[in-house]
Design an enzyme around this catalytic site. Structure first.
Site, PDB file in Angstrom:
ATOM      1  N   HIS A  55       0.815  -1.213   0.000  1.00  0.00           N
ATOM      2  CA  HIS A  55       0.000   0.000   0.000  1.00  0.00           C
ATOM      3  C   HIS A  55       0.850   1.264   0.000  1.00  0.00           C
ATOM      4  O   HIS A  55       0.489   2.264  -0.623  1.00  0.00           O
ATOM      5  CB  HIS A  55      -0.921   0.004   1.219  1.00  0.00           C
ATOM      6  CG  HIS A  55      -1.877   1.158   1.247  1.00  0.00           C
ATOM      7  ND1 HIS A  55      -3.032   1.178   0.503  1.00  0.00           N
ATOM      8  CD2 HIS A  55      -1.839   2.339   1.924  1.00  0.00           C
ATOM      9  CE1 HIS A  55      -3.674   2.323   0.718  1.00  0.00           C
ATOM     10  NE2 HIS A  55      -2.971   3.043   1.563  1.00  0.00           N
ATOM     11  N   TYR A  58       4.252   0.765  -3.222  1.00  0.00           N
ATOM     12  CA  TYR A  58       3.933   0.510  -4.631  1.00  0.00           C
ATOM     13  C   TYR A  58       4.971  -0.434  -5.265  1.00  0.00           C
ATOM     14  O   TYR A  58       5.303  -0.313  -6.436  1.00  0.00           O
ATOM     15  CB  TYR A  58       3.860   1.830  -5.418  1.00  0.00           C
ATOM     16  CG  TYR A  58       2.741   2.736  -4.987  1.00  0.00           C
ATOM     17  CD1 TYR A  58       1.483   2.629  -5.549  1.00  0.00           C
ATOM     18  CD2 TYR A  58       2.935   3.691  -3.990  1.00  0.00           C
ATOM     19  CE1 TYR A  58       0.436   3.458  -5.151  1.00  0.00           C
ATOM     20  CE2 TYR A  58       1.896   4.515  -3.574  1.00  0.00           C
ATOM     21  CZ  TYR A  58       0.663   4.394  -4.156  1.00  0.00           C
ATOM     22  OH  TYR A  58      -0.369   5.204  -3.746  1.00  0.00           O
ATOM     23  N   LYS A 100      -7.328  14.533  -5.761  1.00  0.00           N
ATOM     24  CA  LYS A 100      -6.769  13.193  -5.694  1.00  0.00           C
ATOM     25  C   LYS A 100      -7.867  12.201  -5.319  1.00  0.00           C
ATOM     26  O   LYS A 100      -8.836  12.556  -4.646  1.00  0.00           O
ATOM     27  CB  LYS A 100      -5.645  13.133  -4.644  1.00  0.00           C
ATOM     28  CG  LYS A 100      -4.828  11.841  -4.653  1.00  0.00           C
ATOM     29  CD  LYS A 100      -3.765  11.891  -3.575  1.00  0.00           C
ATOM     30  CE  LYS A 100      -2.859  10.675  -3.596  1.00  0.00           C
ATOM     31  NZ  LYS A 100      -1.878  10.702  -2.490  1.00  0.00           N
ATOM     32  N   SER A 103      -7.975   4.925  -2.083  1.00  0.00           N
ATOM     33  CA  SER A 103      -8.818   3.794  -1.696  1.00  0.00           C
ATOM     34  C   SER A 103      -8.783   3.558  -0.192  1.00  0.00           C
ATOM     35  O   SER A 103      -7.780   3.828   0.467  1.00  0.00           O
ATOM     36  CB  SER A 103      -8.332   2.518  -2.404  1.00  0.00           C
ATOM     37  OG  SER A 103      -7.011   2.197  -1.989  1.00  0.00           O
ATOM     38  N   HIS A 104      -9.878   3.044   0.334  1.00  0.00           N
ATOM     39  CA  HIS A 104      -9.951   2.549   1.708  1.00  0.00           C
ATOM     40  C   HIS A 104     -10.787   1.271   1.685  1.00  0.00           C
ATOM     41  O   HIS A 104     -11.751   1.108   2.437  1.00  0.00           O
ATOM     42  CB  HIS A 104     -10.561   3.602   2.638  1.00  0.00           C
ATOM     43  CG  HIS A 104      -9.690   3.916   3.808  1.00  0.00           C
ATOM     44  ND1 HIS A 104     -10.131   3.969   5.100  1.00  0.00           N
ATOM     45  CD2 HIS A 104      -8.361   4.189   3.889  1.00  0.00           C
ATOM     46  CE1 HIS A 104      -9.140   4.262   5.924  1.00  0.00           C
ATOM     47  NE2 HIS A 104      -8.052   4.408   5.207  1.00  0.00           N
ATOM     48  N   ASP A 126      -4.820  14.936   2.779  1.00  0.00           N
ATOM     49  CA  ASP A 126      -3.878  15.006   1.653  1.00  0.00           C
ATOM     50  C   ASP A 126      -4.017  16.334   0.913  1.00  0.00           C
ATOM     51  O   ASP A 126      -3.032  16.962   0.526  1.00  0.00           O
ATOM     52  CB  ASP A 126      -4.142  13.858   0.665  1.00  0.00           C
ATOM     53  CG  ASP A 126      -3.438  12.576   1.059  1.00  0.00           C
ATOM     54  OD1 ASP A 126      -2.493  12.631   1.865  1.00  0.00           O
ATOM     55  OD2 ASP A 126      -3.830  11.510   0.551  1.00  0.00           O
ATOM     56  N   ASP A 510      -6.175   8.900 -10.506  1.00  0.00           N
ATOM     57  CA  ASP A 510      -6.736   7.560 -10.702  1.00  0.00           C
ATOM     58  C   ASP A 510      -6.653   6.746  -9.435  1.00  0.00           C
ATOM     59  O   ASP A 510      -5.853   7.011  -8.544  1.00  0.00           O
ATOM     60  CB  ASP A 510      -6.019   6.830 -11.846  1.00  0.00           C
ATOM     61  CG  ASP A 510      -4.534   6.671 -11.587  1.00  0.00           C
ATOM     62  OD1 ASP A 510      -4.147   6.136 -10.531  1.00  0.00           O
ATOM     63  OD2 ASP A 510      -3.728   7.081 -12.443  1.00  0.00           O
TER      64      ASP A 510
END
Length: 749
Positions: A55, A58, A100, A103-104, A126, A510
């Site tokens: 996570h 990357y 931005k 995901s969670h 963020d 994205d």
């Protein structure tokens, strides 16, 4: 128990350490020992484990993500690109917008309310960390089958979490999607996006420079919630019953976050910070190592000064905790007192926990004993890089050969009518008002468009009416059939949605949601989707400014459909010229823009009527998408269209139904020459929109389309209180409305 200090670690090289339990591979653990020249301390091991997780690092995806930089189109609007907390674009008049999507997913399956709520809180911080005031949020969501019992557990909790947190922050929720598919049954996707606005000179970056500058942790106290949190949880598949690692999901407090936002914006206004980072995934491990790595020196931290909610927390737990509503600022010594005054004014706890050094190490101490001594870059930015093997799945050819165009079609007007009603009442095409009505879409008074419009739009300057629009899209069914084309279709639809509302698309964020990267077929899907998106962004001139990769969305060996979700941000000079989707005036002429072909692979019709997935998705023509966008923007700006709606899931009949119901007016449609009624109504060919043109503007509009080479076919007129497909069937709007609005409440209420 003896504290595991750096000195102790050097003296006890053979101590067994729980590297595997923390998610590290054996070779990764050996690499850490090689970097340090000794075994890591427990605190160092904790930091590396969360920062080298999938996570945060990357490690499986970055070899593919680099295409977004290598293929980035020239774009004068881009002010901050990939690598910071969020991308920033110039929208004119001295304004910059940052946005931005992240995901969670895994936390939201385990604790739907808190998982979704803290997803909103994290993405808002963020945006805040870039120097911007958050002004709106969006939420692309994917759930399992709508009638599955567990969907009734997960969805209401997720929606309540998003609404509860966002509403308390006073941020309008202006866009997103809700999609149901059994492939998401054990792995719902909860993606969250945020938009923030600032002036160019207010942009802030995450770096710690200037020896002697103070490191200040401010916001909520650090607790035991979220230890390992999303960093570990999102880096592993679920088994058939649960994730094998189950750290505590973070717990959010939106009222604390609201204070943190206002406090931080006042601090920015007085120019008191030299660098700033929010605390999200990996908590203090991330904030300290990333700030130090991006700066010009090192950092010394006194970890025992961190304000705690739980005095029993170990140093390792403090470093791994992902407790919410926390920020880390780098402040010059002469500004510290004023910084603290502002925090006190807003009732925000602030503590000097360290300072920037002139060395090149991140050093952390616990009651005077050194427990961390690492090169910060090796933690934050130099983690493992995997070139994972990938291969086209053996089943892909058979899936594509199972052509949806060969499925049985309706043979009469009555059958067409039945299938239209079945389509518009299906969970994916039906109204999502039961969900979106739980969100405040108009708080702050600057929302111009919100669900169910094609894009969300907010005004950012009350005097000039400058505004920005955002749309998020992604079709996992298309991507399953062809991930390269599927990713491009996601971008094309979001681009089209923004243009249809009258805004000029500028840039992309994205959220790439896939199964396990250890599966060669999944990795092929990811590689193809990433390549497709990078190629399409280059062609459309919309750079990727940042985003998120979410892997391991898989239960056992069953992965979700590859689901690249794409957010497109656009700018509009005057929001009073925006174009809604509603057909609101009788006599408006309906024009279909673009070419309609027999394209049913992955279509809503094939799913709803035949429970089928196979064939090829619609073809992508990016030149046509760009031209269509230019026409829609010009027509909106010059008052040539009263309404516009892109054509995507469900084809023309779905778009016309939504526009008629939105405006409370019916439509008479005529099947154009060369098309049969079925293809006309249900095809999902890309690069298309339906527009309502005032009669006074018809000639000007058609002349513009003809001069630019865009097919524009007159297909009907806004009229009456029914949808009448002449020669085929008629459905009263009252019957359509019942079908469209009843489904979701019946399933979930």
């Amino acid at each position: 128990m003896t504290l595991d200090t750096v000195k102790h670690a050097a003296e006890t090289p053979d101590v067994e350490q729980p590297w595997a339990e923390l998610g590290l591979k054996k070779d990764e653990y050996e690499r850490i020992r090689e970097i340090l020249g000794r075994r890591p301390t427990g605190a160092e091991l904790a930091m590396y484990s969360v920062m080298w997780s999938e996570h945060c690092s990357y490690k499986s995806s970055k070899v593919h993500l680099k295409q977004f930089g290598e293929k980035a189109p020239e774009n004068d609007a881009l002010l901050v690109g990939i690598g910071e907390n969020a991308g920033v674009v110039d929208v004119g008049q001295g304004y910059a917008v940052t946005f931005k999507v992240e995901s969670h997913n895994h936390p939201s399956y385990i604790e739907p309310y808190q998982g979704a709520a803290t997803g909103v809180g994290g993405i808002v911080r963020d945006i805040l960390a870039m120097g911007a005031r958050p002004v709106a949020v969006v939420d692309p969501l994917r759930f399992g089958a709508a009638d599955h019992p567990d969907t009734k557990r997960v969805l209401p909790g997720v929606v309540a979490g998003i609404g509860g947190y966002g509403n308390c922050l006073g941020l309008p929720n202006i866009g997103g999607e809700v999609v149901f598919d059994s492939c998401y049954q054990g792995n719902p996707l909860v993606n969250a996006g945020c938009i923030g606005v600032m002036k160019h000179e207010d942009i802030h970056l995450a770096k710690a420079s200037g020896p002697g500058n103070k490191v200040i942790l401010y916001g909520a106290r650090t607790g035991g919630d979220g230890i390992g949190g999303v960093s570990v949880l999102a880096s592993e598949t679920f088994d058939d019953t649960k994730p094998t690692k189950r750290p505590a999901v973070q717990v959010g407090d939106p009222f604390q976050e609201k204070l943190l936002i206002e406090c931080t914006l006042e601090i920015f206004g007085e120019k008191l910070v030299a660098g700033i980072q929010d605390l999200g995934g990996a908590g203090l491990s991330c904030a300290t190592s990333e700030l130090a790595s991006a700066g010009t020196g090192g950092m010394r931290v006194e970890l025992d000064t961190v304000p705690l909610r739980d005095a029993t927390l170990s140093p390792e737990e403090i470093l791994m905790s992902e407790s919410q509503e926390r920020m880390c600022a780098i402040v010059e010594p002469q500004h510290v007192d004023r910084f603290m005054e502002i925090c006190e004014k807003w009732d925000v706890i602030a503590t000097v926990i360290g300072e920037v050094t002139d060395g090149d190490r991140l050093e952390i101490f616990w009651h005077g004993e050194q427990i961390v001594d690492v090169p910060p870059g090796t933690v934050a930015h130099e983690g493992p890089t995997y070139h994972r093997p990938y291969a086209r799945p053996e089943w892909q050819d058979a899936l594509q050969a199972d052509d949806a165009n060969k499925l049985a079609r309706p043979s009469s007007g009555e059958e067409l009518r039945e299938q239209v009603l079945k389509l518009v009442s299906s969970p994916n095409q039906a109204s999502k008002a039961w969900i979106t009505d739980q969100y405040d879409r108009f708080v702050q008074g600057n929302t111009v468009l919100a669900q169910p419009e094609d894009s969300g739009m907010v005004r950012i300057d009350e005097e000039t009416n400058l505004g920005v629009a955002i749309a998020t899209d992604g079709n996992g069914r298309y991507a399953k059939l062809d991930p390269y084309t599927g990713a491009q279709l996601a971008l094309a639809e979001a681009y089209r949605n923004v243009a249809a509302s009258g805004a000029k698309p500028l840039a992309v964020s994205d959220c790439l949601n896939f199964g396990s990267p250890e599966d060669t077929g999944v990795m092929w899907q990811f590689a193809e989707a990433t390549r497709g998106l990078a190629d399409a962004c280059q062609k459309l001139g919309t750079p990727v400014t940042g985003g998120n990769v979410s892997l391991y969305n898989q239960t056992g060996d069953v992965a979700i459909h590859p689901t690249p979700v794409v957010a497109v941000l656009g700018v509009i000079d005057d929001v009073t010229r925006r174009t809604p989707i509603a057909f609101a005036e009788e006599g408006q002429l309906l024009y279909l823009l673009g070419d309609t072909k027999e394209e049913f692979g992955g279509s809503a019709w094939s799913e709803v009527v035949h429970d089928h997935l196979g064939g090829l998705p619609p073809a992508v023509d990016l030149d046509r998408e760009k031209l269509l966008g230019e026409i829609l923007i010009s027509a909106s700006r010059d008052g040539m269209v009263d309404a516009a709606h892109d054509l995507s899931d469900g084809g023309l009949i779905q778009a016309v139904t939504e526009s008629c119901l939105r405006g409370g007016k019916g439509a008479r449609l005529v099947v154009p020459d060369g098309l049969d009624a079925f293809t006309f109504l249900f095809s999902e060919s890309a690069g298309r929109a339906v527009v309502a043109v005032p009669r006074s503007e018809e000639l000007r509009f058609t002349d513009m389309c003809g001069a630019r080479g865009l097919p524009a076919t007159r297909i009907g007129v806004v009229d009456g209180e029914e949808i009448d497909v002449q020669g085929e069937f008629t459905i009263p709007l009252s019957e359509l409305r019942t079908a469209y609005e009843a489904t979701i409440p019946a399933l979930l209420a």
